[in-house]
Design a protein around this motif. Structure first.
Motif, PDB file in Angstrom:
ATOM      1  N   GLN A  36       0.799   5.811   5.209  1.00  0.00           N
ATOM      2  CA  GLN A  36      -0.051   5.998   6.381  1.00  0.00           C
ATOM      3  C   GLN A  36      -0.975   7.207   6.207  1.00  0.00           C
ATOM      4  OE1 GLN A  36       3.175   6.173   9.244  1.00  0.00           O
ATOM      5  NE2 GLN A  36       2.872   4.047   9.873  1.00  0.00           N
ATOM      6  N   CYS A  37      -0.448   8.307   5.671  1.00  0.00           N
ATOM      7  CA  CYS A  37      -1.270   9.499   5.457  1.00  0.00           C
ATOM      8  C   CYS A  37      -2.376   9.228   4.434  1.00  0.00           C
ATOM      9  CB  CYS A  37      -0.393  10.662   4.984  1.00  0.00           C
ATOM     10  SG  CYS A  37       0.681  11.373   6.263  1.00  0.00           S
ATOM     11  N   LEU A  38      -2.031   8.544   3.337  1.00  0.00           N
ATOM     12  CA  LEU A  38      -3.017   8.271   2.299  1.00  0.00           C
ATOM     13  C   LEU A  38      -4.079   7.287   2.785  1.00  0.00           C
ATOM     14  CD1 LEU A  38      -0.653   8.059  -0.812  1.00  0.00           C
ATOM     15  CD2 LEU A  38      -2.158   9.946  -0.156  1.00  0.00           C
ATOM     16  N   LEU A  39      -3.683   6.347   3.643  1.00  0.00           N
ATOM     17  CA  LEU A  39      -4.661   5.438   4.244  1.00  0.00           C
ATOM     18  C   LEU A  39      -5.629   6.218   5.136  1.00  0.00           C
ATOM     19  CD1 LEU A  39      -2.373   2.425   5.221  1.00  0.00           C
ATOM     20  CD2 LEU A  39      -4.247   2.352   3.580  1.00  0.00           C
ATOM     21  N   ARG A  40      -5.087   7.130   5.927  1.00  0.00           N
ATOM     22  CA  ARG A  40      -5.938   7.941   6.795  1.00  0.00           C
ATOM     23  C   ARG A  40      -6.890   8.791   5.948  1.00  0.00           C
ATOM     24  NH1 ARG A  40      -3.338  11.266  11.692  1.00  0.00           N
ATOM     25  NH2 ARG A  40      -3.119   9.110  12.427  1.00  0.00           N
ATOM     26  N   ARG A  41      -6.381   9.349   4.830  1.00  0.00           N
ATOM     27  CA  ARG A  41      -7.247  10.149   3.959  1.00  0.00           C
ATOM     28  C   ARG A  41      -8.384   9.300   3.394  1.00  0.00           C
ATOM     29  NH1 ARG A  41      -8.914  11.424  -0.742  1.00  0.00           N
ATOM     30  NH2 ARG A  41      -8.010   9.511  -1.573  1.00  0.00           N
ATOM     31  N   ALA A  42      -8.093   7.991   3.176  1.00  0.00           N
ATOM     32  CA  ALA A  42      -9.106   7.077   2.643  1.00  0.00           C
ATOM     33  C   ALA A  42     -10.069   6.579   3.710  1.00  0.00           C
ATOM     34  CB  ALA A  42      -8.427   5.887   1.967  1.00  0.00           C
TER      35      ALA A  42
END
Length: 255
Positions: free
Chosen positions: A205-211
């Protein structure tokens, strides 16, 4: 494509409409029951019952199938709400949503008439109410007997029944060794899919938000919003958009 069995004649029309819609979506997806189970987190036996009118599918299963079939889940969820009301009214047959894989664990319907179930429910509800009333009376009496009891940790029953704290996750994005990490998990190949939970999901979820793709909240729960965000990211990264985070998707997320 296998031919569907005829739905039970006693099935409420509102439930029948929902089941027919689910069957069409399943046929349109081209997935087998086993493949459908892998994509949604509900077992093949559960889907077999849902699609035969044997039990009412959970709201989350309906939403997941709608998204797999490329359909806006709003209308399908409205049909599910109407069908659920029919189950509650007892006009559509026995309600079996509590345990998706427990169809064969209970007695037959002939041994469980509706009035028998209602009587047992009433007895259980009365027993629970009695226990709660007695517990409340004991607590009130204890407070009157000891003015300092509120300041001590001796309220054992209350402390024992307090729910466990929900894990809290944060995004602490940092680039190490040419890869992005959010501080929840350092895995590169764990398989994370619909129905998963824990720090690996929070990392996704964090990496998706960063993307730049919102998965909803950072709660460590792989639900419909997170799956939809994964599919969008996979399409953007030109990967197989199956909504499942494996080694290739991890590599793209951390790249």
């Amino acid at each position: 494509m296998p031919r569907w069995k005829v739905l039970p004649a006693q099935l409420d029309p509102r439930v029948r409409q929902l089941v027919v819609r689910l069957r069409r979506l399943k046929d349109h997806s081209g997935l087998s029951l086993r493949q459908l189970a892998a994509r949604t987190g509900y077992s093949p036996k559960s889907w077999e019952r849902y699609l035969s009118g044997g039990s009412l599918p959970p709201r989350e299963a309906v939403e997941a199938l709608a998204r797999i079939g490329g359909e806006d889940p709003t209308r399908l969820l409205a049909l599910h709400e109407v069908a659920a009301e029919a189950w509650r009214d007892g006009r559509a047959g026995p309600l079996r949503t509590a345990a998706p894989d427990a169809l064969s664990s209970g007695p037959d319907e002939a041994e469980n008439p509706p009035h028998g179930r209602a009587l047992r429910v009433a007895i259980v509800a009365g027993a629970v109410a009695l226990v709660l009333a007695v517990s409340s009376a004991v607590l009130v009496a204890a407070r009157f007997m000891d003015d300092d009891s509120a300041a001590t940790p001796a309220a054992g029953p209350l402390a024992a029944t307090a729910p466990a704290a929900t894990p809290t996750y944060h995004c602490r994005d940092a680039r190490t060794g040419g890869r992005w990490y959010a501080g929840n998990s350092r895995t590169l190949n764990a398989t994370v899919a619909y129905g998963s939970s824990g720090p690996e999901v929070a990392e996704v979820q964090c990496l998706l938000r960063r993307a730049g793709i919102s998965p909803g909240g950072i709660d460590g729960m792989f639900g419909p919003l997170t799956r939809s965000a994964v599919v969008r990211f996979q399409k953007q990264a030109r990967l197989d958009a199956d909504g499942i985070v494996g080694p290739h998707t991890w590599k793209a997320l951390r790249g």
